[in-house]
Design an enzyme around this catalytic site. Structure first.
Site, PDB file in Angstrom:
ATOM      1  N   ASP A   1       8.599  -4.291  10.263  1.00 56.19           N
ATOM      2  CA  ASP A   1       9.003  -4.427   8.857  1.00 56.19           C
ATOM      3  C   ASP A   1       9.884  -5.644   8.586  1.00 56.19           C
ATOM      4  OD1 ASP A   1      11.290  -3.600  10.115  1.00 56.19           O
ATOM      5  OD2 ASP A   1      11.702  -1.894   8.806  1.00 56.19           O
TER       6      ASP A   1
ATOM      7  N   ASN B   1     -30.759  -5.631 -16.134  1.00 58.63           N
ATOM      8  CA  ASN B   1     -31.123  -5.583 -14.713  1.00 58.63           C
ATOM      9  C   ASN B   1     -31.289  -4.172 -14.192  1.00 58.63           C
ATOM     10  OD1 ASN B   1     -28.341  -5.253 -15.153  1.00 58.63           O
ATOM     11  ND2 ASN B   1     -27.858  -5.823 -13.047  1.00 58.63           N
ATOM     12  N   TYR B   2     -30.908  -3.190 -14.978  1.00 62.95           N
ATOM     13  CA  TYR B   2     -30.809  -1.819 -14.461  1.00 62.95           C
ATOM     14  C   TYR B   2     -31.627  -0.888 -15.332  1.00 62.95           C
ATOM     15  CZ  TYR B   2     -28.370   2.342 -12.640  1.00 62.95           C
ATOM     16  OH  TYR B   2     -28.048   3.536 -12.053  1.00 62.95           O
TER      17      TYR B   2
ATOM     18  N   ALA C   1       6.444   0.809  14.963  1.00 64.01           N
ATOM     19  CA  ALA C   1       5.904   1.037  13.620  1.00 64.01           C
ATOM     20  C   ALA C   1       5.521   2.499  13.420  1.00 64.01           C
ATOM     21  CB  ALA C   1       4.690   0.142  13.401  1.00 64.01           C
ATOM     22  N   ALA C   2       6.312   3.397  14.026  1.00 58.39           N
ATOM     23  CA  ALA C   2       5.947   4.814  13.939  1.00 58.39           C
ATOM     24  C   ALA C   2       6.619   5.521  12.778  1.00 58.39           C
ATOM     25  CB  ALA C   2       6.300   5.528  15.245  1.00 58.39           C
TER      26      ALA C   2
ATOM     27  N   ARG D   1      12.380   5.938   2.712  1.00 58.54           N
ATOM     28  CA  ARG D   1      12.917   5.359   1.482  1.00 58.54           C
ATOM     29  C   ARG D   1      11.862   4.638   0.635  1.00 58.54           C
ATOM     30  NH1 ARG D   1      17.665   2.383   4.556  1.00 58.54           N
ATOM     31  NH2 ARG D   1      16.276   2.901   6.271  1.00 58.54           N
TER      32      ARG D   1
ATOM     33  N   SER E   1     -30.687 -17.695 -28.249  1.00 55.44           N
ATOM     34  CA  SER E   1     -29.578 -16.745 -28.378  1.00 55.44           C
ATOM     35  C   SER E   1     -30.079 -15.326 -28.603  1.00 55.44           C
ATOM     36  CB  SER E   1     -28.694 -17.156 -29.558  1.00 55.44           C
ATOM     37  OG  SER E   1     -28.081 -18.379 -29.256  1.00 55.44           O
TER      38      SER E   1
ATOM     39  N   LYS F   1       4.802   2.793   6.031  1.00 56.45           N
ATOM     40  CA  LYS F   1       5.550   1.626   5.528  1.00 56.45           C
ATOM     41  C   LYS F   1       4.921   0.300   5.940  1.00 56.45           C
ATOM     42  CE  LYS F   1       9.704   0.372   7.151  1.00 56.45           C
ATOM     43  NZ  LYS F   1      11.172   0.411   7.314  1.00 56.45           N
TER      44      LYS F   1
ATOM     45  N   ARG G   1     -40.237 -10.705 -31.001  1.00 53.39           N
ATOM     46  CA  ARG G   1     -39.339 -10.048 -31.952  1.00 53.39           C
ATOM     47  C   ARG G   1     -40.150  -9.668 -33.172  1.00 53.39           C
ATOM     48  NH1 ARG G   1     -36.689 -15.847 -33.008  1.00 53.39           N
ATOM     49  NH2 ARG G   1     -38.141 -16.580 -34.593  1.00 53.39           N
TER      50      ARG G   1
HETATM   51  C1  UD1 Z   1      17.560  -0.071  13.320  1.00 51.80           C
HETATM   52  C2  UD1 Z   1      18.670  -0.238  14.343  1.00 51.80           C
HETATM   53  C3  UD1 Z   1      19.843  -0.960  13.665  1.00 51.80           C
HETATM   54  C4  UD1 Z   1      19.370  -2.288  13.115  1.00 51.80           C
HETATM   55  C5  UD1 Z   1      18.183  -2.097  12.194  1.00 51.80           C
HETATM   56  C6  UD1 Z   1      17.592  -3.436  11.820  1.00 51.80           C
HETATM   57  C7  UD1 Z   1      18.566   1.667  15.838  1.00 51.80           C
HETATM   58  C8  UD1 Z   1      19.141   2.990  16.186  1.00 51.80           C
HETATM   59  N1  UD1 Z   1      19.100   1.056  14.804  1.00 51.80           N
HETATM   60  O1  UD1 Z   1      18.040   0.785  12.288  1.00 51.80           O
HETATM   61  O2  UD1 Z   1      20.870  -1.174  14.606  1.00 51.80           O
HETATM   62  O3  UD1 Z   1      20.431  -2.909  12.420  1.00 51.80           O
HETATM   63  O4  UD1 Z   1      17.139  -1.344  12.833  1.00 51.80           O
HETATM   64  O5  UD1 Z   1      16.590  -3.293  10.861  1.00 51.80           O
HETATM   65  O6  UD1 Z   1      17.670   1.223  16.487  1.00 51.80           O
HETATM   66  N2  UD1 Z   1      10.797   3.637  14.450  1.00 51.80           N
HETATM   67  C9  UD1 Z   1       9.870   4.277  15.227  1.00 51.80           C
HETATM   68  N3  UD1 Z   1      10.116   5.541  15.652  1.00 51.80           N
HETATM   69  C10 UD1 Z   1      11.263   6.196  15.347  1.00 51.80           C
HETATM   70  C11 UD1 Z   1      12.210   5.529  14.530  1.00 51.80           C
HETATM   71  C12 UD1 Z   1      11.955   4.251  14.105  1.00 51.80           C
HETATM   72  O7  UD1 Z   1       8.814   3.710  15.541  1.00 51.80           O
HETATM   73  O8  UD1 Z   1      11.407   7.334  15.781  1.00 51.80           O
HETATM   74  C13 UD1 Z   1      10.504   2.283  13.989  1.00 51.80           C
HETATM   75  C14 UD1 Z   1      10.378   2.209  12.494  1.00 51.80           C
HETATM   76  O9  UD1 Z   1       9.029   2.402  12.078  1.00 51.80           O
HETATM   77  C15 UD1 Z   1      10.863   0.807  12.197  1.00 51.80           C
HETATM   78  C16 UD1 Z   1      11.832   0.510  13.331  1.00 51.80           C
HETATM   79  O10 UD1 Z   1      11.557   1.444  14.345  1.00 51.80           O
HETATM   80  O11 UD1 Z   1       9.803  -0.125  12.235  1.00 51.80           O
HETATM   81  C17 UD1 Z   1      13.282   0.610  12.879  1.00 51.80           C
HETATM   82  O12 UD1 Z   1      13.504   1.918  12.409  1.00 51.80           O
HETATM   83  P1  UD1 Z   1      14.448   2.198  11.183  1.00 51.80           P
HETATM   84  O13 UD1 Z   1      14.479   3.655  10.945  1.00 51.80           O
HETATM   85  O14 UD1 Z   1      14.112   1.315  10.064  1.00 51.80           O
HETATM   86  O15 UD1 Z   1      15.845   1.788  11.843  1.00 51.80           O
HETATM   87  P2  UD1 Z   1      17.147   1.415  11.094  1.00 51.80           P
HETATM   88  O16 UD1 Z   1      17.841   2.663  10.678  1.00 51.80           O
HETATM   89  O17 UD1 Z   1      16.867   0.395  10.072  1.00 51.80           O
HETATM   90 CA    CA Z   2      14.928  -0.717   9.249  1.00 51.49          CA
END
Ligand code: UD1
Ligand code: CA
Length: 457
Positions: free
Chosen positions: A104, A387-388, A10-11, A16, A406, A23, A441
Site C-alpha cells: 500500500d 445492424n441488429y 498484502a493480507a 479503514r 441524410s 485494499k 422512400r
Molecule cells: C505498520 C507497522 C508500523 C509502520 C506502518 C507503516 C507493524 C506492527 N506496524 O503499521 O510500525 O509505521 O506499518 O505503514 O508492523 N498485513 C498483513 N497481515 C496482517 C497485518 C497486516 O498482511 O496480519 C499487511 C497489510 O495488508 C499491509 C501491511 O501488512 O499491507 C501493513 O499493515 P497495517 O495494518 O497497515 O500496519 P500499520 O498498522 O499501518
Molecule cells: Ca499501513
C-alpha cells in the site's frame, strides 16, 4: 541484485477503507495499488517475489496473475510478524537479503530500495529499517533510539506520551538478512495493545541478540506514504497523477491545467500534443504527437495517432484513430471503432466495431455499427446502420466514394457499391450496385388547396 528476495505483505482487509474489495486492489491512477509495489521491486531482479495474501486472496491473485510472483496465504491475519512467517516455506533454503514491504505504498521508488539494500549490506546488518522524519507522525510506529542507534519500534497504540512525540517513523519497509530471520520471528509475542504479532518487535529482539540493526532515512517522506483510507487514496492518487503530468510536460506535452488533467500511469502521449482542462486518459491509451484533445474528453485503452483533433466531450473506448482525423464534439467511439487517416466523425455520431476509411466523413447524428466504410465516403446526417435484427448482428459494407443521403437507414446485411448514391430518407434493404442511385422512400403527393377545403368542412 544477486541474492535478493522480495516479500510484499498484502493480507490485511484494510478496514479503514470501508470496502468489500481488498485494499491492495483499489486503483491509483488506473492500476491496483499492489502493482506499484511490484513495479518498484521488479528492477531489483530478485530471485523470488512472494505476496502474502489473505483477505480476498483469490481476487488479489487473479488481479496480479500477469506478474511472475508466488503467493503465500495468511489466514487468519494475526499481524505483520505473523504475515511474514507465512512466507517461510516459499523462502525455504533461500539466503541473502529479503526486501520486505507492504502493498500500500505506491510512491516508493526503486532507487530507495537499492539504497536500503546497499546500506544494509555494507553494515552487515541483520535488519535495516527504512525510516522517515515527518511533522505528523500519528498512526505510524515510532523509531526509539538510544545513543543515536535504533533500539526498538513502538506502535502508536503502545507508545508512551513521550514516545508519541517522536517524529521519526517506521515506513514498514525493511532489508532483512534471511539467516536469523525466521527463528527470530518465532520468538515474537502478542503482548501489545492489538494482541498481534508485530514484525516491528524484530528490532528489539535483534538488539538483545547483539545483531546489527541499521536505519536508512528517506529524503522525501512523501515517498513512503501508505494508503489506509479513502482520503489517503485520493491524496496519494493526486501525487501520482501530478508526477505523471510533470513527466509528460518534461517530454513536451502541453497540459493547460494539470490539476484537472487525469492521465493514468501507463498512458503515453507524444510531444506537442495539447491536453486542455478536464481531459481523462485511461488504461493503456496511446496518444501520438501534435494532437489537440479538448475539454471533457475521456479516452480509455485506445490508440490515437499523430495530429488528431478530438473536440470537446467525446468518449472513446478500445478504439483507434489514425493520423489527421477529426473527432467530435460529442462523438462516441466504442470498442473496435477504427477511424482511418483524415476521416471526420462529427457531433452525435456513434461508431462501434466499424472501419471508417481514409478521408470519409460522418459529420452529424449517425450510428455506424458492424460496418466497413471505404475511403472518401460521405455519410449524411441522421444515417443509421440497422445492424441488429433482434437476434443477430449483421455487417454492412459501404464502398469507396459512396454517398449516403441524410436520414438513410441501411438495413444490414447490405452493401452499397463503389461510388453509388443513396437518396435521402431511404430505407435500404437490398444491395446497391456500384455507380447507381438507390431511392427507397414513399413518393411525395401534393393535394392543392387541401388546407382551405379542410377549414370549410
Ligand atoms: C505498520 C507497522 C508500523 C509502520 C506502518 C507503516 C507493524 C506492527 N506496524 O503499521 O510500525 O509505521 O506499518 O505503514 O508492523 N498485513 C498483513 N497481515 C496482517 C497485518 C497486516 O498482511 O496480519 C499487511 C497489510 O495488508 C499491509 C501491511 O501488512 O499491507 C501493513 O499493515 P497495517 O495494518 O497497515 O500496519 P500499520 O498498522 O499501518
Ligand atoms: Ca499501513
Amino acid at each position: 541484485m544477486a541474492n535478493t528476495h522480495v516479500v510484499i505483505l498484502a493480507a490485511g482487509k484494510g478496514t479503514r477503507m470501508q470496502s468489500a474489495r481488498p485494499k491492495v486492489l483499489h486503483r491509483v491512477a488506473g492500476l491496483p495499488m499492489a502493482d506499484y509495489a511490484l513495479r518498484a521491486t521488479a528492477p531489483l531482479d530478485a530471485a523470488s517475489t512472494t505476496l502474502v495474501v489473505g483477505y480476498g486472496a483469490e481476487q488479489v491473485q487473479a488481479a496480479l496473475s500477469r506478474w511472475e510472483v508466488g503467493f503465500a496465504t495468511q489466514a487468519p491475519q494475526l499481524g505483520t510478524g505473523h504475515a511474514l512467517m507465512q512466507a517461510e516455506s516459499a523462502l525455504a533454503g533461500a539466503t541473502g537479503t529479503l526486501v520486505l514491504l507492504a502493498g500500500d505504498v505506491p510512491l516508493l521508488r526503486t532507487a530507495t530500495l537499492r539504497a536500503l539494500v546497499a546500506t544494509h549490506r555494507q553494515a552487515g546488518a541483520a535488519a535495516t529499517v527504512l525510516t522517515a522524519t515527518v511533522p505528523w507522525p500519528f498512526g505510524y510506529g515510532r523509531i526509539v533510539r538510544t545513543q543515536g542507534r535504533i533500539a526498538r519500534i513502538v506502535e502508536e497504540r503502545d507508545a508512551t506520551p513521550d514516545q508519541r512525540d517522536i517524529r521519526e517513523i517506521n515506513s514498514g519497509i525493511y532489508a532483512l538478512d534471511l539467516a536469523p530471520l525466521f527463528d527470530a520471528l518465532r520468538s515474537i509475542a502478542t503482548e501489545n495493545a492489538q494482541g498481534e504479532y508485530y514484525l516491528t518487535d524484530l528490532v528489539s529482539i535483534y538488539r538483545r541478540r547483539k545483531l546489527v540493526v541499521e536505519t536508512v532515512t528517506v529524503e522525501r517522506p512523501e515517498e513512503i506514504r501508505g494508503i489506509n483510507s479513502r482520503t489517503e487514496l485520493a491524496e496519494v492518487g493526486a501525487i501520482v497523477r501530478q508526477g505523471k503530468n510533470e513527466e509528460l510536460m518534461a517530454a513536451g506535452v502541453t497540459i493547460e491545467d494539470p490539476a484537472t488533467t487525469y492521465v493514468d500511469t501507463d498512458v503515453t502521449v507524444g510531444a506537442d500534443t495539447v491536453l486542455h482542462p478536464g481531459v481523462t486518459l485511461e488504461g493503456r491509451t496511446v496518444v501520438g504527437s501534435a494532437c489537440e484533445i479538448h475539454s471533457g474528453v475521456r479516452i480509455v485503452d485506445s490508440t490515437i495517432e499523430d495530429g488528431v483533433t478530438i473536440n470537446n466531450h467525446c468518449v472513446i473506448t478500445d478504439a483507434r484513430v489514425a493520423t489527421g482525423a477529426k473527432i467530435g464534439p460529442f462523438a462516441h467511439l466504442r470498442p473496435e471503432a477504427d477511424i482511418r487517416r483524415d476521416a471526420k466523425i462529427g457531433n452525435f455520431v456513434e461508431v462501434k466495431k466499424a472501419v471508417v476509411g481514409a478521408g470519409s466523413k460522418a459529420n452529424h447524428l449517425a450510428y455506424l455499427g458492424d460496418a466497413t466504410v471505404g475511403e472518401g465516403v460521405n455519410v449524411g446526417a441522421g444515417t443509421i446502420i440497422c445492424n441488429y435484427d433482434g437476434a443477430t448482428k449483421h455487417h454492412t459494407v459501404i464502398e469507396d466514394g459512396a454517398f449516403i443521403g441524410s436520414d438513410t437507414q441501411l438495413i444490414a446485411p447490405v452493401t452499397v457499391g463503389k461510388g453509388a448514391y443513396v437518396a435521402s430518407g431511404s430505407s435500404i434493404t437490398d444491395d446497391v450496385p456500384a455507380g447507381s442511385l438507390a431511392v427507397a422512400r414513399g413518393r411525395q403527393t401534393v393535394k392543392e388547396g387541401w388546407v382551405a377545403r379542410k377549414r370549410r368542412a
